[in-house]
Design a protein around this motif. Structure first.
Motif, PDB file in Angstrom:
ATOM      1  N   ARG A  56     -83.140  37.824  87.700  1.00  0.00           N
ATOM      2  CA  ARG A  56     -82.717  37.032  88.850  1.00  0.00           C
ATOM      3  C   ARG A  56     -83.214  37.675  90.132  1.00  0.00           C
ATOM      4  O   ARG A  56     -83.004  38.837  90.370  1.00  0.00           O
ATOM      5  CB  ARG A  56     -81.198  36.933  88.923  1.00  0.00           C
ATOM      6  N   GLN A  57     -83.860  36.873  90.951  1.00  0.00           N
ATOM      7  CA  GLN A  57     -84.337  37.354  92.234  1.00  0.00           C
ATOM      8  C   GLN A  57     -83.606  36.670  93.385  1.00  0.00           C
ATOM      9  O   GLN A  57     -83.706  37.103  94.514  1.00  0.00           O
ATOM     10  CB  GLN A  57     -85.833  37.089  92.369  1.00  0.00           C
ATOM     11  N   HIS A  58     -82.890  35.595  93.086  1.00  0.00           N
ATOM     12  CA  HIS A  58     -82.241  34.798  94.121  1.00  0.00           C
ATOM     13  C   HIS A  58     -80.801  34.519  93.710  1.00  0.00           C
ATOM     14  O   HIS A  58     -80.523  34.285  92.543  1.00  0.00           O
ATOM     15  CB  HIS A  58     -82.980  33.473  94.310  1.00  0.00           C
ATOM     16  N   GLU A  59     -79.906  34.495  94.685  1.00  0.00           N
ATOM     17  CA  GLU A  59     -78.511  34.170  94.398  1.00  0.00           C
ATOM     18  C   GLU A  59     -78.376  32.689  94.074  1.00  0.00           C
ATOM     19  O   GLU A  59     -79.011  31.847  94.703  1.00  0.00           O
ATOM     20  CB  GLU A  59     -77.627  34.533  95.587  1.00  0.00           C
ATOM     21  N   ARG A  60     -77.541  32.390  93.105  1.00  0.00           N
ATOM     22  CA  ARG A  60     -77.281  31.019  92.678  1.00  0.00           C
ATOM     23  C   ARG A  60     -76.068  30.463  93.407  1.00  0.00           C
ATOM     24  O   ARG A  60     -75.137  31.189  93.702  1.00  0.00           O
ATOM     25  CB  ARG A  60     -77.002  30.982  91.179  1.00  0.00           C
ATOM     26  N   ARG A  61     -76.104  29.163  93.636  1.00  0.00           N
ATOM     27  CA  ARG A  61     -74.975  28.483  94.267  1.00  0.00           C
ATOM     28  C   ARG A  61     -74.609  27.267  93.421  1.00  0.00           C
ATOM     29  O   ARG A  61     -75.467  26.469  93.063  1.00  0.00           O
ATOM     30  CB  ARG A  61     -75.360  28.046  95.674  1.00  0.00           C
ATOM     31  N   SER A  62     -73.343  27.136  93.109  1.00  0.00           N
ATOM     32  CA  SER A  62     -72.865  25.994  92.317  1.00  0.00           C
ATOM     33  C   SER A  62     -73.021  24.708  93.114  1.00  0.00           C
ATOM     34  O   SER A  62     -72.930  24.713  94.339  1.00  0.00           O
ATOM     35  CB  SER A  62     -71.393  26.174  91.950  1.00  0.00           C
ATOM     36  N   ALA A  63     -73.243  23.628  92.389  1.00  0.00           N
ATOM     37  CA  ALA A  63     -73.429  22.338  93.046  1.00  0.00           C
ATOM     38  C   ALA A  63     -73.042  21.219  92.086  1.00  0.00           C
ATOM     39  O   ALA A  63     -72.871  21.438  90.889  1.00  0.00           O
ATOM     40  CB  ALA A  63     -74.881  22.174  93.487  1.00  0.00           C
ATOM     41  N   ALA A  64     -72.929  20.041  92.613  1.00  0.00           N
ATOM     42  CA  ALA A  64     -72.759  18.809  91.842  1.00  0.00           C
ATOM     43  C   ALA A  64     -73.506  17.742  92.634  1.00  0.00           C
ATOM     44  O   ALA A  64     -72.911  16.929  93.328  1.00  0.00           O
ATOM     45  CB  ALA A  64     -71.287  18.466  91.677  1.00  0.00           C
ATOM     46  N   ILE A  65     -74.831  17.786  92.529  1.00  0.00           N
ATOM     47  CA  ILE A  65     -75.707  16.950  93.351  1.00  0.00           C
ATOM     48  C   ILE A  65     -76.592  16.117  92.428  1.00  0.00           C
ATOM     49  O   ILE A  65     -77.144  16.631  91.458  1.00  0.00           O
ATOM     50  CB  ILE A  65     -76.608  17.825  94.254  1.00  0.00           C
ATOM     51  N   LYS A  66     -76.724  14.850  92.715  1.00  0.00           N
ATOM     52  CA  LYS A  66     -77.622  13.980  91.946  1.00  0.00           C
ATOM     53  C   LYS A  66     -79.060  14.157  92.435  1.00  0.00           C
ATOM     54  O   LYS A  66     -79.310  14.413  93.616  1.00  0.00           O
ATOM     55  CB  LYS A  66     -77.223  12.511  92.083  1.00  0.00           C
TER      56      LYS A  66
END
Length: 138
Positions: free
Chosen positions: A37-47
């Motif tokens: 992993r090189q980038h932080e992940r962010r949770s989403a609920a996007i179409k």
């Protein structure tokens, strides 16, 4: 070496939570994933729309980072496929499928998005304000 668990009991007969039990190989895989992993992940609920093999399909973005995203609902898409992810904002992102499991895929962008990228800013806006624990490196 990790503990062996059968019906919620370890090899000593002690009750254990099987979900918390890991083996050495699982810990190694988790460490390897964290190192990749090189980038932080962010949770989403996007179409969004995914184009692959000449077809478009609607998917849900489960999480995203500057380097890629996890998508749910991508049928007939397999590891190694080149895809185009079209956000509802109109931004298009070229990506390669890094892994697939059923209809869930991990897509790696052809080029990592810069912090001021309109596409990344659009994703962040659509995901809403970050909450504690919403950003993670997994």
């Amino acid at each position: 070496m990790g503990r062996r668990v059968l019906n919620g009991l370890d090899q000593n007969g002690s009750r254990t939570d099987a979900m918390q039990t890991t083996t050495g190989s699982q810990r190694g895989a988790e460490k390897a994933g964290a190192l990749r992993r090189q980038h932080e992940r962010r949770s989403a609920a996007i179409k969004a729309l995914v184009q692959c093999h000449g077809r478009y399909q609607t998917v849900s973005i489960v999480d995203f980072s500057a380097g890629g995203m996890q998508l749910q609902g991508a049928f007939g898409v397999t590891t190694g496929d080149q895809i185009v992810i079209e956000l509802l904002s109109g931004h298009k992102l070229n990506a390669k499928v890094a892994w697939s499991l059923g209809s869930r895929i991990g897509a790696q962008f052809a080029q990592a998005l810069q912090a001021d990228s309109p596409a990344l800013l659009s994703l962040q806006s659509a995901a809403g304000p970050a909450r504690d624990g919403a950003l993670r490196d997994r």
